[in-house]
Design a protein around this motif. Sequence first.
Motif, PDB file in Angstrom:
ATOM      1  N   SER A  96       0.840  -1.197   0.000  1.00  0.00           N
ATOM      2  CA  SER A  96       0.000   0.000   0.000  1.00  0.00           C
ATOM      3  C   SER A  96       0.875   1.248   0.000  1.00  0.00           C
ATOM      4  O   SER A  96       1.956   1.274   0.587  1.00  0.00           O
ATOM      5  CB  SER A  96      -0.930   0.004   1.216  1.00  0.00           C
ATOM      6  N   HIS A  97       0.384   2.271  -0.685  1.00  0.00           N
ATOM      7  CA  HIS A  97       1.088   3.553  -0.796  1.00  0.00           C
ATOM      8  C   HIS A  97       0.058   4.634  -0.482  1.00  0.00           C
ATOM      9  O   HIS A  97      -1.046   4.621  -1.029  1.00  0.00           O
ATOM     10  CB  HIS A  97       1.668   3.723  -2.191  1.00  0.00           C
ATOM     11  N   PRO A  98       0.388   5.609   0.350  1.00  0.00           N
ATOM     12  CA  PRO A  98      -0.634   6.526   0.864  1.00  0.00           C
ATOM     13  C   PRO A  98      -1.256   7.481  -0.150  1.00  0.00           C
ATOM     14  O   PRO A  98      -2.366   7.944   0.047  1.00  0.00           O
ATOM     15  CB  PRO A  98       0.120   7.313   1.951  1.00  0.00           C
ATOM     16  N   ASN A  99      -0.574   7.788  -1.230  1.00  0.00           N
ATOM     17  CA  ASN A  99      -1.088   8.798  -2.170  1.00  0.00           C
ATOM     18  C   ASN A  99      -0.921   8.332  -3.606  1.00  0.00           C
ATOM     19  O   ASN A  99      -0.234   7.354  -3.885  1.00  0.00           O
ATOM     20  CB  ASN A  99      -0.345  10.131  -1.964  1.00  0.00           C
ATOM     21  N   GLU A 100      -1.557   9.075  -4.540  1.00  0.00           N
ATOM     22  CA  GLU A 100      -1.464   8.709  -5.956  1.00  0.00           C
ATOM     23  C   GLU A 100      -0.048   8.952  -6.471  1.00  0.00           C
ATOM     24  O   GLU A 100       0.573   9.973  -6.187  1.00  0.00           O
ATOM     25  CB  GLU A 100      -2.497   9.470  -6.784  1.00  0.00           C
ATOM     26  N   ILE A 101       0.471   7.991  -7.245  1.00  0.00           N
ATOM     27  CA  ILE A 101       1.879   7.974  -7.642  1.00  0.00           C
ATOM     28  C   ILE A 101       2.019   8.528  -9.060  1.00  0.00           C
ATOM     29  O   ILE A 101       1.480   7.976 -10.020  1.00  0.00           O
ATOM     30  CB  ILE A 101       2.433   6.536  -7.561  1.00  0.00           C
ATOM     31  N   TRP A 102       2.791   9.605  -9.176  1.00  0.00           N
ATOM     32  CA  TRP A 102       3.011  10.261 -10.468  1.00  0.00           C
ATOM     33  C   TRP A 102       4.369   9.932 -11.069  1.00  0.00           C
ATOM     34  O   TRP A 102       4.605  10.151 -12.252  1.00  0.00           O
ATOM     35  CB  TRP A 102       2.864  11.774 -10.314  1.00  0.00           C
ATOM     36  N   ASP A 103       5.295   9.456 -10.265  1.00  0.00           N
ATOM     37  CA  ASP A 103       6.616   9.077 -10.757  1.00  0.00           C
ATOM     38  C   ASP A 103       7.139   7.991  -9.826  1.00  0.00           C
ATOM     39  O   ASP A 103       6.921   8.043  -8.606  1.00  0.00           O
ATOM     40  CB  ASP A 103       7.568  10.282 -10.771  1.00  0.00           C
ATOM     41  N   LEU A 104       7.820   6.999 -10.398  1.00  0.00           N
ATOM     42  CA  LEU A 104       8.397   5.913  -9.607  1.00  0.00           C
ATOM     43  C   LEU A 104       9.699   5.492 -10.272  1.00  0.00           C
ATOM     44  O   LEU A 104       9.756   5.321 -11.488  1.00  0.00           O
ATOM     45  CB  LEU A 104       7.415   4.742  -9.525  1.00  0.00           C
ATOM     46  N   ALA A 105      10.754   5.320  -9.465  1.00  0.00           N
ATOM     47  CA  ALA A 105      12.056   4.907 -10.006  1.00  0.00           C
ATOM     48  C   ALA A 105      12.741   3.989  -9.009  1.00  0.00           C
ATOM     49  O   ALA A 105      12.823   4.287  -7.817  1.00  0.00           O
ATOM     50  CB  ALA A 105      12.935   6.128 -10.295  1.00  0.00           C
ATOM     51  N   SER A 106      13.231   2.858  -9.502  1.00  0.00           N
ATOM     52  CA  SER A 106      13.900   1.881  -8.654  1.00  0.00           C
ATOM     53  C   SER A 106      15.365   2.273  -8.455  1.00  0.00           C
ATOM     54  O   SER A 106      16.030   2.746  -9.387  1.00  0.00           O
ATOM     55  CB  SER A 106      13.811   0.492  -9.289  1.00  0.00           C
ATOM     56  N   CYS A 107      15.877   2.046  -7.252  1.00  0.00           N
ATOM     57  CA  CYS A 107      17.284   2.315  -6.949  1.00  0.00           C
ATOM     58  C   CYS A 107      18.162   1.381  -7.783  1.00  0.00           C
ATOM     59  O   CYS A 107      17.940   0.176  -7.804  1.00  0.00           O
ATOM     60  CB  CYS A 107      17.526   2.100  -5.458  1.00  0.00           C
ATOM     61  N   PRO A 108      19.176   1.897  -8.468  1.00  0.00           N
ATOM     62  CA  PRO A 108      19.977   1.048  -9.361  1.00  0.00           C
ATOM     63  C   PRO A 108      20.919   0.084  -8.652  1.00  0.00           C
ATOM     64  O   PRO A 108      21.468  -0.806  -9.300  1.00  0.00           O
ATOM     65  CB  PRO A 108      20.757   2.066 -10.201  1.00  0.00           C
ATOM     66  N   PHE A 109      21.110   0.239  -7.331  1.00  0.00           N
ATOM     67  CA  PHE A 109      22.057  -0.644  -6.648  1.00  0.00           C
ATOM     68  C   PHE A 109      21.441  -1.415  -5.480  1.00  0.00           C
ATOM     69  O   PHE A 109      22.112  -2.228  -4.852  1.00  0.00           O
ATOM     70  CB  PHE A 109      23.281   0.145  -6.166  1.00  0.00           C
TER      71      PHE A 109
END
Length: 351
Positions: free
Chosen positions: A63-76
């Motif tokens: 669960s995530h508290p708010n609407e997600i406009w951008d998401l990026a995974s950590c490269p390491f």
Amino acid sequence: MQGGSSGIGYGLKYQARCISDVKADTDYTSFLTGTLSLKEENEVHLLRLSSGGSELICEGLFSHPNEIWDLASCPFDQRIFSTVFSTGESFGAAIWQIPELYGQLNSPQLERVASLDAHVGKINCVLWWPSGRCDKLISIDEQNIFLWSLDCSKKSAEVLSKDSAGMLHSLSGGAWDPHDVNAVAATGESSVQFWDLRTMKKVNSIEHAHVRGVDYNPKREHILVTAEDESGIHVWDLRKAKSPVQELPGHTHWTWAVKCNPEYDGLILSAGTDSAVNLWFASASPSDDKTSESPVESTRQRVNPLLNSYTDYEDSVYGLAWSSREPWVFASLSYDGRVVIESVKPFLPRI
């Protein structure tokens, strides 16, 4: 997964617009995606492609508290990622960590590692250091670029430097140069601006209207690709950036996103509001055509750089991500929450 409409699908519960390759996962081809619902509790899905490549499996649902406009995974670190989110009244950005034993927990909760809370306006994106392990992050809002130092052990993020694009410019996104970690490109309403992180000053710009997306070619220095509302896709050589070195027609409506392949030079994905994803092959400039290509193949690429069009969507496509682990695989995400995984193996250029 032979192009066309034969991709592997997965449906999210709500609308969505961002998906990210989990680059740090070297054991599985995996992606993170997040939903965009104003009224409901939003979700982050960790998706993995089965070993046979025939099924997309949800390995984690958070669960995530708010609407997600951008998401990026950590490269390491495959358990860490960033989101830009909206409460409906204001925007925020944070770094999150997936719990270590999430597969054994009944309702695993994301742990907020740090908040990027120096912004006052609409935040557009968070960029991770492009290669290797580093604690530096960039966040971009409509007026400013921030450089951060992230300390996951102390659960803190500190602003190292910032600068403003000026009142005449409204920034919308950006990309970090994988060949020069001091260089960042930021998109705006009427230009692409280039910033030197050492001085935190703008050093150059390309004056072009309504750039929606931007990406650097990871296999070739100085090459930048832009997605633009009505004029399609432009390939730029930043050493002579007065005009593009190649123009691709793009989409029948707005071209929203572009992604350069992490391994195959010249292979580009684009997504648009015409409910399609296009696969292109673009040489950086006519003089850079591979001499090993036959005249027939070389002519075909110049005349028709479009290798394939994927049209198995019913809504605008905003999310695109190549797999770093299997660079012939990509994930796309349409606004109605449909994830599709495709393979481009049949269309790989002869290298």
